[in-house]
Write an enzyme that holds these catalytic residues in place. Sequence first.
Site, mmCIF file in Angstrom:
data_model
loop_
_atom_site.group_PDB
_atom_site.id
_atom_site.type_symbol
_atom_site.label_atom_id
_atom_site.label_comp_id
_atom_site.label_asym_id
_atom_site.label_seq_id
_atom_site.Cartn_x
_atom_site.Cartn_y
_atom_site.Cartn_z
ATOM 1 N N PHE A 44 84.724 14.736 83.607
ATOM 2 C CA PHE A 44 85.590 15.189 82.518
ATOM 3 C C PHE A 44 86.365 14.046 81.871
ATOM 4 C CE2 PHE A 44 85.963 18.207 86.228
ATOM 5 C CZ PHE A 44 84.751 18.825 85.969
ATOM 6 N N CYS A 45 85.730 12.867 81.824
ATOM 7 C CA CYS A 45 86.352 11.675 81.224
ATOM 8 C C CYS A 45 87.671 11.316 81.898
ATOM 9 C CB CYS A 45 86.563 11.867 79.719
ATOM 10 S SG CYS A 45 85.057 12.138 78.791
ATOM 11 N N ASN A 46 87.781 11.640 83.195
ATOM 12 C CA ASN A 46 89.001 11.344 83.944
ATOM 13 C C ASN A 46 88.616 10.677 85.268
ATOM 14 O OD1 ASN A 46 91.441 11.372 85.388
ATOM 15 N ND2 ASN A 46 92.107 13.255 84.402
ATOM 16 N N ASN A 59 90.130 9.353 79.610
ATOM 17 C CA ASN A 59 89.713 8.007 79.200
ATOM 18 C C ASN A 59 90.279 7.597 77.848
ATOM 19 O OD1 ASN A 59 88.312 6.884 81.328
ATOM 20 N ND2 ASN A 59 86.362 7.836 80.761
#
Length: 456
Positions: free
Chosen positions: A373-375, A117
């Site tokens: 995982f901020c993805n 992100n």
Amino acid sequence: MVTAGLRAAEFGYLDERAQVYLDHAGAGLPPRSLVRAHAGRVAQECFGNPHSQNPTSGRSGALLAEARSAVLRHFGADSAEYAAVFTANATGALRLVGEAYPFSSGGRLVLPMDNHNSVNGLREYARASGTAVEYVPLGPDLRVSPERMVRALCPVRPGTGLLAFPAQSNFSGVRHPLEWVEEARQRGYDTLLDAAAFVPANRLDLSRVRPDFIAVSWYKVFGYPTGIGCLVARRTALARLRRPWFAGGTIRIASARAGWHEMADGEAAFEDGTVNFLSVPDVTAGLRWIDAIGMDAVHTHVSTLTGRLLAGLGALRHSDGSALVRLYGPASCDRRGGTVALNLLDVRGRVVDERVVARDGGRQGISLRTGCFCNPGAVEAAFSLDVPLLRSLARRHARTIEEYLDGLGLASAGAVRVSVGIASNAADVDAFLAFVEETYRDREPDVEGLAPRDGC
């Protein structure tokens, strides 16, 4: 070499406290020698703000310059071509580029769907300036096909296009082709390489691959110190950035009454305020430490453990022969790193809530990461989420992650991520495999007492 002696000497606290650490994609572990060296240096010497002109300031300034040289040397970068700007982390390095890149109407920002992100956030700067944003989709193995990337990189006028991508996925461990850097340049694009997940176990040689910008977090490479990252940038590309503000240390001179300022030259223009001068020398020490072990040795060590993990996961079955593990991304070590994303399946073939795995693993001293995982792009590709459905949820403004999951019809908010690193050994991998088999084989998991979800 990465040996049992290294584990005992530098990371002995793991075995002393019966900890199985499998979250190296989240953070490396600090070697004892680096922590002791920091304490000795700070306790025995006197260091001042490097922005001053006095003996203690001079000492800090010299160590800051030494750290810049150590970073460039580690990456094989010519100091005449590249500069090292210290930041709080890789996210800070990416933000520096995003806020200062000359996005404009008619330009293009190209992003593979697989991005953290902190890279996805660049699109907000681009859109605000009228720059077109294109996401490149992922295939079933969570890679980008060469044909799709070529189509996305339609030629632009030099300086009006930016390709931003991870050298290694923080979700699946996929290593994306560094050859994209040169392909993008030939089509007029600058390149921003998110190297945070790549450089802990891979050699990045900037004398051979020449991105315009590279973002790194040092705690992921050698665990200590936290709070220091780096933007390594080509000096010509750095000179084209235009910062939207100035701060202490970034300017040569400024006037409050006349309302003007003159930015400092080079790295100083991008280091807001006072750098962490007591910890920046630890970067030099950390690079010296890891270079003594050898990055090739680290790479081999991590690849060997990853192969052991993948083979073990593939062999896990319920007694009826059904799979116990659903793997996302490549099932072999070919062009992938030591980060493995998966979900566990119960005896009925249903996905086990990732919170259950985190809770049960924690009870046995196993540190994992769960979630997206901020993805979000990689998660959406891995879970085959439908774009119209995602857009409809956005229009409905789902306010909690539970509402979001219900709308998508998902049993889990994300995956379980297992990642190995320099401090890992075969016993860690085997402990995780044994935990999965003993806890979930032929069983329905206990879902009582789970903590509320905290999102991605």
